[in-house]
Every structure is written in structure tokens, then in C-alpha cells.
Design an enzyme around this catalytic site. Structure first.
Site, PDB file in Angstrom:
ATOM      1  N   ASN A   1     142.311-105.341  12.604  1.00 41.68           N
ATOM      2  CA  ASN A   1     143.121-104.172  12.051  1.00 41.68           C
ATOM      3  C   ASN A   1     143.237-102.965  13.068  1.00 41.68           C
ATOM      4  O   ASN A   1     142.454-102.480  13.506  1.00 41.68           O
ATOM      5  CB  ASN A   1     142.518-103.578  10.868  1.00 41.68           C
ATOM      6  CG  ASN A   1     143.041-102.447  10.113  1.00 41.68           C
ATOM      7  OD1 ASN A   1     144.076-102.018  10.433  1.00 41.68           O
ATOM      8  ND2 ASN A   1     142.530-102.012   9.027  1.00 41.68           N
TER       9      ASN A   1
ATOM     10  N   ARG B   1     146.158-107.355  10.273  1.00 40.51           N
ATOM     11  CA  ARG B   1     146.778-106.430   9.043  1.00 40.51           C
ATOM     12  C   ARG B   1     147.977-105.824   9.673  1.00 40.51           C
ATOM     13  O   ARG B   1     147.983-105.145  10.896  1.00 40.51           O
ATOM     14  CB  ARG B   1     145.747-105.063   8.846  1.00 40.51           C
ATOM     15  CG  ARG B   1     146.275-104.167   7.989  1.00 40.51           C
ATOM     16  CD  ARG B   1     145.684-103.096   7.814  1.00 40.51           C
ATOM     17  NE  ARG B   1     146.024-102.200   6.872  1.00 40.51           N
ATOM     18  CZ  ARG B   1     146.040-100.666   7.080  1.00 40.51           C
ATOM     19  NH1 ARG B   1     145.281-100.311   7.837  1.00 40.51           N
ATOM     20  NH2 ARG B   1     146.706-100.018   6.045  1.00 40.51           N
TER      21      ARG B   1
ATOM     22  N   HIS C   1     148.489-100.456   0.526  1.00 42.69           N
ATOM     23  CA  HIS C   1     147.343-101.059   0.151  1.00 42.69           C
ATOM     24  C   HIS C   1     147.555-102.526  -0.710  1.00 42.69           C
ATOM     25  O   HIS C   1     146.855-102.708  -1.482  1.00 42.69           O
ATOM     26  CB  HIS C   1     146.547-100.246  -0.932  1.00 42.69           C
ATOM     27  CG  HIS C   1     146.131 -98.733  -0.609  1.00 42.69           C
ATOM     28  ND1 HIS C   1     146.191 -97.789  -1.074  1.00 42.69           N
ATOM     29  CD2 HIS C   1     145.511 -98.649   0.616  1.00 42.69           C
ATOM     30  CE1 HIS C   1     145.707 -96.660  -0.509  1.00 42.69           C
ATOM     31  NE2 HIS C   1     145.481 -97.188   0.728  1.00 42.69           N
TER      32      HIS C   1
ATOM     33  N   ARG D   1     146.386 -86.016   1.321  1.00 42.30           N
ATOM     34  CA  ARG D   1     147.780 -86.205   0.977  1.00 42.30           C
ATOM     35  C   ARG D   1     148.172 -85.612  -0.263  1.00 42.30           C
ATOM     36  O   ARG D   1     147.586 -85.919  -1.281  1.00 42.30           O
ATOM     37  CB  ARG D   1     148.322 -87.572   0.986  1.00 42.30           C
ATOM     38  CG  ARG D   1     148.444 -88.080   2.501  1.00 42.30           C
ATOM     39  CD  ARG D   1     149.012 -89.448   2.444  1.00 42.30           C
ATOM     40  NE  ARG D   1     148.285 -90.507   3.375  1.00 42.30           N
ATOM     41  CZ  ARG D   1     147.845 -91.559   3.282  1.00 42.30           C
ATOM     42  NH1 ARG D   1     147.858 -92.407   2.125  1.00 42.30           N
ATOM     43  NH2 ARG D   1     147.282 -92.403   4.322  1.00 42.30           N
TER      44      ARG D   1
ATOM     45  N   ASP E   1     136.556 -84.938   1.526  1.00 39.74           N
ATOM     46  CA  ASP E   1     135.479 -85.898   0.888  1.00 39.74           C
ATOM     47  C   ASP E   1     135.241 -85.636  -0.371  1.00 39.74           C
ATOM     48  O   ASP E   1     134.766 -84.421  -0.526  1.00 39.74           O
ATOM     49  CB  ASP E   1     134.587 -85.929   2.035  1.00 39.74           C
ATOM     50  CG  ASP E   1     133.413 -87.104   1.615  1.00 39.74           C
ATOM     51  OD1 ASP E   1     133.280 -87.236   0.433  1.00 39.74           O
ATOM     52  OD2 ASP E   1     133.271 -87.942   2.435  1.00 39.74           O
TER      53      ASP E   1
ATOM     54  N   GLU F   1     139.719-106.243   1.812  1.00 38.19           N
ATOM     55  CA  GLU F   1     140.881-106.137   2.398  1.00 38.19           C
ATOM     56  C   GLU F   1     140.633-107.314   3.577  1.00 38.19           C
ATOM     57  O   GLU F   1     141.546-108.282   3.665  1.00 38.19           O
ATOM     58  CB  GLU F   1     141.618-105.058   3.054  1.00 38.19           C
ATOM     59  CG  GLU F   1     142.033-104.147   1.867  1.00 38.19           C
ATOM     60  CD  GLU F   1     142.100-102.676   1.899  1.00 38.19           C
ATOM     61  OE1 GLU F   1     141.088-102.118   2.451  1.00 38.19           O
ATOM     62  OE2 GLU F   1     143.050-101.960   2.014  1.00 38.19           O
TER      63      GLU F   1
HETATM   64  P1  ADP Z   1     139.705 -95.054   3.114  1.00 38.23           P
HETATM   65  O1  ADP Z   1     139.579 -96.600   3.513  1.00 38.23           O
HETATM   66  O2  ADP Z   1     141.012 -94.886   2.429  1.00 38.23           O
HETATM   67  O3  ADP Z   1     139.522 -94.118   4.466  1.00 38.23           O
HETATM   68  P2  ADP Z   1     137.497 -95.362   1.179  1.00 38.23           P
HETATM   69  O4  ADP Z   1     137.913 -96.455   0.521  1.00 38.23           O
HETATM   70  O5  ADP Z   1     136.358 -95.772   2.292  1.00 38.23           O
HETATM   71  O6  ADP Z   1     138.758 -94.628   2.013  1.00 38.23           O
HETATM   72  O7  ADP Z   1     137.087 -94.099   0.612  1.00 38.23           O
HETATM   73  C1  ADP Z   1     136.627 -93.020   1.267  1.00 38.23           C
HETATM   74  C2  ADP Z   1     136.351 -91.968  -0.070  1.00 38.23           C
HETATM   75  O8  ADP Z   1     135.315 -92.407  -0.795  1.00 38.23           O
HETATM   76  C3  ADP Z   1     135.648 -90.539   0.561  1.00 38.23           C
HETATM   77  O9  ADP Z   1     136.660 -89.539   0.459  1.00 38.23           O
HETATM   78  C4  ADP Z   1     134.604 -90.202  -0.117  1.00 38.23           C
HETATM   79  O10 ADP Z   1     134.433 -89.122  -0.565  1.00 38.23           O
HETATM   80  C5  ADP Z   1     134.560 -91.428  -1.283  1.00 38.23           C
HETATM   81  N1  ADP Z   1     133.379 -91.845  -1.672  1.00 38.23           N
HETATM   82  C6  ADP Z   1     132.627 -92.548  -0.978  1.00 38.23           C
HETATM   83  N2  ADP Z   1     131.301 -92.738  -1.720  1.00 38.23           N
HETATM   84  C7  ADP Z   1     131.280 -91.777  -2.623  1.00 38.23           C
HETATM   85  C8  ADP Z   1     130.350 -91.323  -3.667  1.00 38.23           C
HETATM   86  N3  ADP Z   1     129.176 -91.720  -3.745  1.00 38.23           N
HETATM   87  N4  ADP Z   1     130.603 -90.569  -4.533  1.00 38.23           N
HETATM   88  C9  ADP Z   1     131.987 -89.839  -4.483  1.00 38.23           C
HETATM   89  N5  ADP Z   1     132.812 -90.016  -3.646  1.00 38.23           N
HETATM   90  C10 ADP Z   1     132.524 -91.140  -2.740  1.00 38.23           C
END
Ligand code: ADP
Length: 400
Positions: A7, A91, A180, A240, A283, A385
Site C-alpha cells: 500500500n 492497493r 474504502h 474532513r 483523534d 483491507e
Molecule cells: P485510518 O485507517 O482512517 O487512519 P483508523 O481506522 O485506524 O483510521 O481509525 C483511527 C481513529 O480511530 C482515530 O481517530 C482514533 O481516535 C479512533 N480510535 C482508535 N481507538 C479508539 C478508542 N479506543 N476509542 C475511541 N476512538 C478510537
């Protein structure tokens, strides 16, 4: 069969080797800062310490060479020689209208991918670089392209057409694509397996990560998906905005002296829960913490986020004239029981959705979280994925 999954981003490269006989991940890794000072490769093998290589990587080909060296390294490697890799799955973000499913990459496909670049100028060039680097370093190995947009190709015109002059669609392929795709495809099919579904089973998948999207599918065929021509449409995301009134753009451009690129930068990078929370964080954990401490903007950001997801679930239930299964996946969907419970309890009672709090007290594990008397089955299904890319790669290579 061992599949290398790649990827590529513009300055990064993520990889995994998956043994498809057991679906075990033999190793995974990440190269960062390709073409930038401070390039670094972090190679992870289960049960071992990380192997870190800090060496200049001027381009993706050098990065792939160093990844290959790590894979066969006597101390940190997981294979004896590159011959053990049967195929490489890539990917690819945008397949335009040409690619409704995964494909064996040849010169014609590469030329078609080049043409899709204008639809995804930030992503496709990096994906193509990754493919070319693998061809150069491992000549003769089959390379397979797996597209983020392929799942969305299931949509009918009533779902994918924008109400714009049709010239834009006919001449420039401006339509809704949905992204996605690997995740929605993988998770919706997994849901069908788990619930014993068939070609009529109506599934809504909520992929709630940093990027977030939601899909409706019947029997695994996409009916609708919330992302559009680009991944900006739809849900509120980490940074976003998701859907906004397009008229806002002209208004803010005038007020703030921005041009259209500057405005899109705001919509892509400074909005979402980051913007809505008053720049606390993209986050969700940070925003949740601030909300728990009484921060009003953080509370509104989380409320707005859940409200938007619920509105989409409602509209997709209408689009399919019903829903049998709702699935939560990706970072937030897999880890945040509060968000799952709040979306279902606050908004989905009218559909007969009932989440059992004890079952919902779980993270990152395939689980039925709805109560036995829920009219709709609700699942947590971790997305994968990379496995989906490897599965498609095996399928295509076995047909050669
Ligand atoms: P991407 O692949 O789009 O970068 P992810 O699927 O890894 O994203 O998701 C990241 C998001 O998941 C972050 O914004 C994080 O805040 C949220 N996240 C991860 N663990 C937790 C948790 N325990 N509680 C709340 N949110 C979480």
C-alpha cells in the site's frame, strides 16, 4: 501461497506478507519519508523486536529494495528467498469507471491507471510508483491491483449520478465512486457469512476510522456508499468535513481571501471533528476526553458525528427498503463502545435496533452486539483491507 501486500502513499509504503494457506500475517512493516531526509523502514515480525533500517531512500524503488532485503534478512526475515513470494497485491485508490473489480496488472492496465490519476492526483501516482518498483525489483512476479473504488461500481445511476449537467459525467467521469471499497467489501461479506445471509440480505457497514464512510449493500452488491468523486463527501471525519453546502465555499473564499485550493485544504485538513471541536484534535479519544471534562465544542462535535452516522443509516434503510444487518468497523467502530451504543440507542430504536450493553463491551473482536430480540442484527467486525487485497490476488493468480 504467500502474498506480499503493498500500500503505497506519496512518501510512505506499508506492506505485509500473508500466508494464504493459514491467513497468518508473517510480517508487516512501514517505510516513511521516502524521498525526504530521514527515511526509515520499520519491519515487524510477530514475537520479535522491531527491525529498524534508517537509510536514505530517494524513491519508491529504493524503498522496495530495502523491504525485500528485510524480508530475506537472516535475522529478521520471514522467507529464505524472494522466490517464496507467489504474487503481489497492490492497493490502488482510484480505478475510475474502468475497474469494477481487481485486475492482473499489465501495460494496458498501467496506462489506464495513469488516466485515472486526474481523479486521484494525490494517491494514484504513488500506487503506480509502487507497482513499477515491484516490477523492477521482482521481474516476472504477478502484480494485482485492488481498487478502493471497485465496490462502489455496484451502484446504479440513481445513486452514483450527481444532479449536475450530464456533460461532466460524460466527458470527465464526474460521479460518485465510494472509497474504502476493500473494507466495505470484506466486512459486508463477512457479515453475510456470520448471519447466514443470502443474495437478499440488506447490510449497512459503518467504517468509522479517521476517514469514515458508510455503505449499503444487498447480498454483497453495493447499493450506495457515502464517499463521492473524492473521499470528502459524506460523514464527518477526523479532519474532513463530509457533506457541506457547496455555497459555503464561495462565501468563505470571499471572507477569508482563499482560492478554491485553499478552501479544499480547509475542508480536507482542518474540518471534521478537529474543526468542529475548536481544533482540539482529529483523534476521537482526545475529543471524548475533552467532552468528559465539560468542553462544549467537543460535546457538539461528538453529537454531530453520531447524528450524521445515524442520518446515513436511516437514509440507507430507506434506499434498501429495510435493513437486516448493521456493522461497525475501523478504528472508532471497532474500539469505541460508547459511540456504537449512542448511535443505536439514540436514533435507531424505530428500526427495532437494540444493542446489548454487555455484548457491546468489547474491542476489536468479531462480535454480535445486538440483543436477541433486536429486529436488526448489529455486529462489530474488524476490517482487514490487506487480507481482502491478498484474497483477490490469490483468486486472480489462481485463474492464470
Ligand atoms: P485510518 O485507517 O482512517 O487512519 P483508523 O481506522 O485506524 O483510521 O481509525 C483511527 C481513529 O480511530 C482515530 O481517530 C482514533 O481516535 C479512533 N480510535 C482508535 N481507538 C479508539 C478508542 N479506543 N476509542 C475511541 N476512538 C478510537
Amino acid at each position: 501461497m504467500k502474498v506480499l501486500v503493498i500500500n503505497c502513499g506519496s512518501s510512505s509504503l506499508k506492506y505485509q506478507i500473508i500466508d494464504m494457506d493459514t491467513q497468518a500475517v508473517l510480517c508487516k512493516g512501514l517505510v516513511e519519508r521516502i524521498g525526504i531526509e530521514g527515511s526509515v523502514l520499520t519491519h515487524k515480525v510477530p514475537g520479535k523486536e522491531d527491525f529498524v533500517v534508517q537509510e536514505e531512500m530517494k524513491d519508491h524503488q529504493r524503498a522496495v529494495e530495502l523491504v525485500m532485503a528485510a524480508l530475506v534478512d537472516p535475522d529478521h526475515g520471514v522467507i529464505k528467498s524472494l522466490d517464496e513470494i507467489d504474487a503481489i497485491g497492490h492497493r490502488v485508490v482510484h480505478g475510475g469507471q474502468k475497474f469494477a473489480k481487481s485486475v492482473l496488472i499489465d501495460d494496458e492496465v498501467k496506462a489506464a491507471l495513469d488516466k485515472c490519476t486526474e481523479l486521484a492526483p494525490l494517491h494514484n501516482p504513488a500506487n503506480i510508483l509502487g507497482i513499477k518498483a515491484c516490477e523492477a525489483v521482482m521481474p516476472g512476479k504477478p502484480n494485482v491491483g485492488v481498487f478502493d473504488t471497485a465496490f462502489g461500481m455496484g451502484m446504479e445511476p440513481k445513486a452514483f449520478m450527481y444532479a449536475l449537467p450530464t456533460k461532466y459525467y460524460e466527458e470527465y467521469e464526474v460521479r460518485r465512486y465510494g472509497f474504502h471499497g476493500q473494507s466495505h467489501d470484506f466486512v459486508s461479506h463477512r457479515a453475510l457469512d456470520l448471519c447466514g445471509g443470502n443474495e437478499n440480505t440488506k447490510v449497512i457497514v459503518c467504517h468509522l476510522g479517521n476517514g469514515a464512510s458508510i455503505s449499503a449493500s444487498i447480498g454483497g452488491k453495493c447499493v450506495d456508499s457515502s464517499m463521492g468523486l473524492t473521499p470528502l463527501e459524506g460523514l464527518i471525519m477526523g479532519t474532513r468535513s463530509g457533506n457541506v453546502d457547496p455555497g459555503i465555499m464561495q462565501f468563505i473564499c470571499h471572507k477569508e481571501g482563499l482560492d478554491i485550493d485553499g478552501m479544499l485544504n480547509v475542508l480536507n485538513k482542518k474540518s471534521g471533528i478537529f474543526g468542529l471541536s475548536g481544533n482540539i484534535s482529529s483523534d476521537f479519544r482526545d475529543v471524548q476526553k475533552a467532552a468528559d471534562e465539560g468542553n462544549e465544542k467537543a460535546k457538539i462535535a461528538l453529537d454531530a458525528y453520531r447524528y450524521r452516522v445515524a442520518k446515513y443509516i436511516g437514509s440507507y434503510a430507506a434506499a434498501m427498503n429495510g435493513v437486516d444487518v448493521i456493522v461497525f468497523t475501523a478504528g472508532l467502530g471497532e474500539n469505541d463502545k460508547l459511540t456504537r451504543q449512542a448511535i443505536c440507542d439514540e436514533y435507531l430504536g424505530y428500526l427495532g435496533v437494540k444493542v446489548d450493553p454487555a455484548r457491546n463491551d468489547v474491542r476489536g473482536k468479531e462480535t454480535l452486539i445486538s440483543a436477541d430480540d433486536s429486529k436488526v442484527k448489529v455486529y462489530l467486525i474488524p476490517t482487514n483491507e490487506e487480507l481482502k487485497i491478498a484474497m483477490d490476488t490469490v483468486k486472480i493468480v489462481s485463474e492464470l
